[in-house]
Design a protein around this motif. Structure first.
Motif, PDB file in Angstrom:
ATOM      1  N   LEU A  24       0.677  -1.526   0.013  1.00 22.72           N
ATOM      2  CA  LEU A  24       0.065   0.169   0.324  1.00 22.72           C
ATOM      3  C   LEU A  24       1.111   1.270  -0.291  1.00 22.72           C
ATOM      4  O   LEU A  24       0.374   2.550  -0.898  1.00 22.72           O
ATOM      5  N   LEU A  25       1.906   1.393   0.795  1.00 28.67           N
ATOM      6  CA  LEU A  25       3.292   2.630   0.829  1.00 28.67           C
ATOM      7  C   LEU A  25       3.347   2.558  -0.313  1.00 28.67           C
ATOM      8  O   LEU A  25       3.665   3.656  -0.973  1.00 28.67           O
ATOM      9  N   TYR A  26       3.734   1.460  -1.139  1.00 25.52           N
ATOM     10  CA  TYR A  26       5.003   1.801  -2.050  1.00 25.52           C
ATOM     11  C   TYR A  26       3.840   2.303  -3.737  1.00 25.52           C
ATOM     12  O   TYR A  26       4.069   3.381  -4.241  1.00 25.52           O
ATOM     13  N   LYS A  27       2.171   1.432  -3.417  1.00 24.51           N
ATOM     14  CA  LYS A  27       1.301   2.573  -4.636  1.00 24.51           C
ATOM     15  C   LYS A  27       1.057   3.717  -4.138  1.00 24.51           C
ATOM     16  O   LYS A  27       0.583   4.781  -4.537  1.00 24.51           O
ATOM     17  N   ALA A  28       0.824   3.756  -3.146  1.00 23.06           N
ATOM     18  CA  ALA A  28       0.526   5.805  -2.474  1.00 23.06           C
ATOM     19  C   ALA A  28       1.663   6.275  -3.163  1.00 23.06           C
ATOM     20  O   ALA A  28       1.698   8.026  -3.274  1.00 23.06           O
ATOM     21  N   MET A  29       2.965   6.219  -3.312  1.00 20.18           N
ATOM     22  CA  MET A  29       4.473   6.734  -3.120  1.00 20.18           C
ATOM     23  C   MET A  29       3.963   6.807  -4.449  1.00 20.18           C
ATOM     24  O   MET A  29       5.681   7.072  -5.656  1.00 20.18           O
ATOM     25  N   LYS A  30       4.143   6.279  -6.298  1.00 18.87           N
ATOM     26  CA  LYS A  30       3.809   6.082  -7.117  1.00 18.87           C
ATOM     27  C   LYS A  30       4.010   7.721  -7.682  1.00 18.87           C
ATOM     28  O   LYS A  30       3.345   8.301  -7.594  1.00 18.87           O
ATOM     29  N   THR A  31       4.876   7.978  -9.135  1.00 15.87           N
ATOM     30  CA  THR A  31       5.496   8.732  -9.937  1.00 15.87           C
ATOM     31  C   THR A  31       4.852   8.935 -10.875  1.00 15.87           C
ATOM     32  O   THR A  31       4.258   9.882 -11.535  1.00 15.87           O
ATOM     33  N   PRO A  32       4.575   7.635 -11.674  1.00 20.78           N
ATOM     34  CA  PRO A  32       4.517   8.140 -13.220  1.00 20.78           C
ATOM     35  C   PRO A  32       2.689   7.995 -12.895  1.00 20.78           C
ATOM     36  O   PRO A  32       2.295   7.933 -12.315  1.00 20.78           O
ATOM     37  N   VAL A  33       2.260   8.518 -14.738  1.00 16.95           N
ATOM     38  CA  VAL A  33       0.477   9.309 -14.668  1.00 16.95           C
ATOM     39  C   VAL A  33       0.807   8.544 -15.873  1.00 16.95           C
ATOM     40  O   VAL A  33      -1.029   7.818 -16.203  1.00 16.95           O
ATOM     41  N   SER A  34       1.299   7.515 -16.449  1.00 16.01           N
ATOM     42  CA  SER A  34       0.931   6.584 -17.173  1.00 16.01           C
ATOM     43  C   SER A  34       0.324   5.837 -17.517  1.00 16.01           C
ATOM     44  O   SER A  34      -0.629   4.907 -18.271  1.00 16.01           O
TER      45      SER A  34
END
Length: 399
Positions: A316-326
């Motif tokens: 959940l933490l890794y998903k919440a801190m994602k950077t790409p939007v594509s």
């Protein structure tokens, strides 16, 4: 001499210094009512002494300094009231001494310094209430102590000496037992303690020339909360400050007899007993965490479940801190899970590749400092839980 089925009136009954000769002395099914009954310094000769089915009232029963010959002494099914039953310094011959199915009230049962011959001393299926049972400095050949009911009583057997077999088998009701001491006792034959008891037995300074079997012994470490203390105690504290040393002695005996599982149980109790009392505050906190996470290496499920839970949390933490939007949402969840799993089991050959690919997708190959900190934290927790799983497997399957 025959007193079978005799009924004595209320009041004291005194057989002090009586000499019964060498024939059978029969008090079977006698009724002694509520007075004190005294056989102080009585001499029963070499015949059988039979108190089978006798009933004593609530007065004291005193056989102190009495002498029994080589015949059997039978208290089978005898009922004692709430007075004290005293065999202080009594001397028995080589016959068997049988208390099977005897019922003792709330008074003390005292065999202090009693001297038994070569026969068996049997306490099978007896009922004990809240008084003390005293075998301090007594000398026996063989003892079978197997009560069917025990109240909140104390068993004091310091410096007890037994030449042959000694068996202490306690029932479930023995959880009410408040004290059991065999400190300084000497056993020249095998010793067995089994059952569930509500205290830590004291076997410190005991000597045994044969195996001591503790495999079926379950003990209860009594602990209480200490609310007004500083630094604060985060878990209950052992009531008895000597419980740590007592548990350590049980662990030592189990290890000597290569009973690994019993040694683990007693080692866990030793750590809990020393926590907050002998262990530093920080050490006690770490000890408490060790207990909660794996029950001192005895539980595999707890650290395994914790590892899985932490894998989900870090996903959940890794998903919440994602950077790409594509990338699509489904891909984000998959990559976050792969990153978390690869950090949970970093020793697998595929973990490094999966981790690199997931970082490329989630963070375009350049994760932030916060992400690195989270990855390091997960690595530390994963290492701890994997170590505890491995410790539990080692303890479970140790030969």
């Amino acid at each position: 001499m025959n007193f079978s089925e005799a009924t004595f009136g209320a009041g004291n009954l005194d057989f002090s210094r009586a000499k019964f000769g060498s024939g059978k002395v029969d008090f079977s099914k006698a009724n002694f009512r509520d007075g004190n009954v005294t056989f102080f310094l009585a001499n029963f000769g070499d015949g059988e002494v039979d108190f089978y089915g006798a009933t004593f009232g609530d007065g004291n029963v005193d056989f102190s300094d009495a002498t029994f010959g080589d015949g059997n002494v039978d208290f089978l099914g005898t009922t004692f009231g709430d007075g004290n039953v005293n065999f202080f310094a009594a001397t028995f011959g080589d016959g068997n001494v049988n208390f099977t199915e005897a019922n003792f009230g709330a008074g003390n049962l005292d065999f202090y310094a009693a001297n038994f011959g070569d026969g068996n001393v049997n306490f099978d299926l007896v009922t004990l209430c809240d008084g003390s049972v005293i075998f301090t400095e007594a000398k026996l050949a063989t003892l079978y102590f197997n009560p069917t009911t025990i109240g909140a009583c104390r068993i004091e057997a310091e410096d007890l000496s037994i030449k042959n077999r000694a068996v202490f088998e306690f029932p479930l009701s023995a959880e009410a037992l408040t004290f059991l001491s065999l400190q300084g006792a000497s056993f020249d034959g095998p010793l067995r303690l089994s059952g569930n008891i509500g205290t830590i037995p004291d076997l410190r300074a005991t000597r045994s020339t044969h195996q001591v079997d503790l495999s079926a012994l379950k003990v209860n470490l009594r602990r209480v909360w200490q609310w007004r203390s500083w630094p604060p105690k985060l878990s209950p504290v052992a009531e008895d400050p000597t419980d740590g040393a007592k548990s350590g002695r049980l662990k030592e005996i189990a290890e000597t007899n290569r009973d690994h599982h019993a040694a683990l149980r007693f080692s866990a109790d030793e750590n809990r007993a020393r926590r907050w009392r002998e262990t530093s505050w920080l050490g006690s906190v770490l000890d408490m965490a060790f207990s909660v996470c794996s029950d001192y290496g005895q539980n595999i499920l707890r650290p395994l479940a914790a590892l899985l839970i932490f894998t989900v949390v870090f996903t959940l933490l890794y998903k919440a801190m994602k950077t790409p939007v594509s990338a699509d949402v489904g891909s984000m969840w998959e990559e976050a899970l792969l990153l978390s799993v690869s950090n949970s089991v970093p020793f697998l050959p595929q973990s490094s590749i999966l981790r690199t690919d997931a970082i490329d997708v989630l963070y375009c190959g350049t994760p932030s400092l916060a992400v690195y900190a989270i990855m390091i934290a997960q690595g530390v927790f994963s290492f701890i839980f994997l170590f505890l799983v491995g410790l539990g497997l080692r303890n479970r399957f140790r030969l």
